[in-house]
Scaffold this motif. Sequence first.
Motif, PDB file in Angstrom:
ATOM      1  N   GLY A  20       0.816  -1.206   0.000  1.00  0.00           N
ATOM      2  CA  GLY A  20       0.000   0.000   0.000  1.00  0.00           C
ATOM      3  C   GLY A  20       0.850   1.257   0.000  1.00  0.00           C
ATOM      4  O   GLY A  20       2.066   1.213   0.141  1.00  0.00           O
ATOM      5  N   SER A  24      -0.675   3.983   4.897  1.00  0.00           N
ATOM      6  CA  SER A  24      -1.508   2.814   5.204  1.00  0.00           C
ATOM      7  C   SER A  24      -0.850   2.023   6.331  1.00  0.00           C
ATOM      8  O   SER A  24       0.376   2.026   6.487  1.00  0.00           O
ATOM      9  CB  SER A  24      -1.698   1.931   3.971  1.00  0.00           C
ATOM     10  N   ARG A  27       1.820  -0.572   5.230  1.00  0.00           N
ATOM     11  CA  ARG A  27       3.046   0.055   4.718  1.00  0.00           C
ATOM     12  C   ARG A  27       3.857   0.668   5.851  1.00  0.00           C
ATOM     13  O   ARG A  27       5.078   0.540   5.895  1.00  0.00           O
ATOM     14  CB  ARG A  27       2.678   1.112   3.680  1.00  0.00           C
TER      15      ARG A  27
END
Length: 101
Positions: A20, A24, A27
């Motif tokens: 992502g 996110s 991530r």
Amino acid sequence: MKVKNSNVTTLSDFKDKHYGKRGSAKREELEAGYESFKLGALLHEARLEKGLTQEELAEKVGTTKSYISKIENDVKEVRLSTLQKIVEVGLGGHISLAIKF
């Protein structure tokens, strides 16, 4: 003229696709883990450049070989004050921090 190979994926593109975009949860967890891993790798490299074993470094800073190993291998988190002691007393260096947005 440099030709772009369309079969090549950048690390950033790979992370975007599989974890992502930045921000996110998945991530950010990846990025945090990388920073921790990088710290251990930097300490390992610096210790080798100084020609020290883990045991020698541990003796210089008053800790154990096991503790140094755990930091270098990303098994144990290290406090900033302890990291500073390892770098300054054990390796004869200094820490430089930055905050990036």
